[in-house]
Write a protein that holds these residues in place. Structure first.
Motif, PDB file in Angstrom:
ATOM      1  N   GLY A  23       0.684  -1.273   0.046  1.00 43.44           N
ATOM      2  CA  GLY A  23      -0.002  -0.005  -0.032  1.00 43.44           C
ATOM      3  C   GLY A  23       1.123   1.202  -0.106  1.00 43.44           C
ATOM      4  N   GLY A  24       2.041   1.116   0.746  1.00 45.60           N
ATOM      5  CA  GLY A  24       2.850   2.523   0.527  1.00 45.60           C
ATOM      6  C   GLY A  24       3.529   2.438  -0.649  1.00 45.60           C
ATOM      7  N   ALA A  25       4.015   1.472  -1.567  1.00 42.42           N
ATOM      8  CA  ALA A  25       4.755   1.324  -2.659  1.00 42.42           C
ATOM      9  C   ALA A  25       3.798   1.804  -3.895  1.00 42.42           C
ATOM     10  N   ALA A  26       2.647   1.352  -3.687  1.00 42.69           N
ATOM     11  CA  ALA A  26       1.577   1.660  -4.986  1.00 42.69           C
ATOM     12  C   ALA A  26       0.481   2.869  -4.296  1.00 42.69           C
ATOM     13  N   PRO A  27       0.459   3.827  -4.576  1.00 41.50           N
ATOM     14  CA  PRO A  27      -0.411   4.851  -4.086  1.00 41.50           C
ATOM     15  C   PRO A  27      -1.817   4.455  -4.235  1.00 41.50           C
ATOM     16  N   TYR A  28      -2.426   4.075  -5.336  1.00 40.21           N
ATOM     17  CA  TYR A  28      -3.605   3.632  -5.566  1.00 40.21           C
ATOM     18  C   TYR A  28      -4.346   2.392  -4.712  1.00 40.21           C
ATOM     19  N   ILE A  29      -3.307   1.624  -4.290  1.00 41.31           N
ATOM     20  CA  ILE A  29      -3.890   0.478  -3.493  1.00 41.31           C
ATOM     21  C   ILE A  29      -3.809   1.035  -1.931  1.00 41.31           C
ATOM     22  N   GLY A  30      -3.306   1.736  -1.679  1.00 33.00           N
ATOM     23  CA  GLY A  30      -3.003   2.152  -0.217  1.00 33.00           C
ATOM     24  C   GLY A  30      -4.202   1.909   0.694  1.00 33.00           C
ATOM     25  N   PRO A  31      -5.372   2.426   0.491  1.00 37.57           N
ATOM     26  CA  PRO A  31      -6.473   2.420   1.409  1.00 37.57           C
ATOM     27  C   PRO A  31      -6.754   0.721   1.441  1.00 37.57           C
ATOM     28  N   ALA A  32      -6.851   0.248   0.360  1.00 36.14           N
ATOM     29  CA  ALA A  32      -7.360  -1.126   0.441  1.00 36.14           C
ATOM     30  C   ALA A  32      -6.515  -2.086   1.049  1.00 36.14           C
ATOM     31  N   ALA A  33      -5.107  -1.856   1.104  1.00 29.31           N
ATOM     32  CA  ALA A  33      -3.917  -2.511   1.638  1.00 29.31           C
ATOM     33  C   ALA A  33      -4.153  -2.445   3.084  1.00 29.31           C
ATOM     34  N   CYS A  34      -4.427  -1.081   3.242  1.00 30.90           N
ATOM     35  CA  CYS A  34      -4.500  -1.066   4.745  1.00 30.90           C
ATOM     36  C   CYS A  34      -5.732  -1.573   5.442  1.00 30.90           C
TER      37      CYS A  34
END
Length: 168
Positions: A23-34
């Protein structure tokens, strides 16, 4: 705590940190990864209410994420809400009467939202600007609606995981 529980907690913490890193490396998946990393905090609570393991998992993932993850805002969201909420949800649903559970969860969420807003207002997250009052009110109500949806979805996911796990 036995060795099996420690190993399971370590693997779940590693999975949470890996999700936070993605989530930190790919900004668009940050909320989903969190959010996905936050679900790992609920796994020890599925069967035998291993609260200590869940809290240690949350703390380890928060600390390691802060050290490893390139985008600290993802780790901050995990530490402030996504990682801690499944543990709070477990406590609320186990110890409070059913008719007050949703209210207590909403109070908790609004306190977390107010603290996050205060941190942004004091400049702790310089990349985020606070909107005007009208937009902030709409954002606040929208965030509460999304939180209710998230709570229901998390409850259903926990029920699905509980049913699909093999007996111990």
């Amino acid at each position: 705590m036995n060795a099996k529980e420690i190993a399971r907690g370590g693997l779940l913490a590693a999975a949470a940190v890996a999700l936070l890193y993605m989530g930190g490396a790919a900004p668009y998946i940050g909320p989903a990864a969190c959010i996905a990393a936050g679900v790992t905090s609920a796994v020890p609570l599925l069967r035998r209410a291993r609260l200590r393991t869940a809290v240690l998992l949350y703390a380890a993932a928060s600390i390691l994420g802060e050290l490893i993850v390139p985008r600290k805002s993802v780790v901050a969201a995990y530490a402030v809400f996504c990682g801690l909420y499944p543990i709070v949800k477990f406590g609320v649903e186990c110890y409070l009467p059913r008719h007050v559970q949703t209210g207590v969860k909403l109070v908790y969420f609004n306190i977390v939202l107010a603290v996050a807003g205060a941190l942004v207002a004091y400049g702790l997250f310089p990349g985020i600007d606070l909107p005007g009052f009208a937009r902030l009110a709409v954002l606040w109500f929208g965030a509460n609606a999304v939180f209710i949806i998230y709570d229901v979805a998390l409850s259903r996911l926990i029920a699905l995981l509980r049913r699909s796990l093999p007996p111990e």
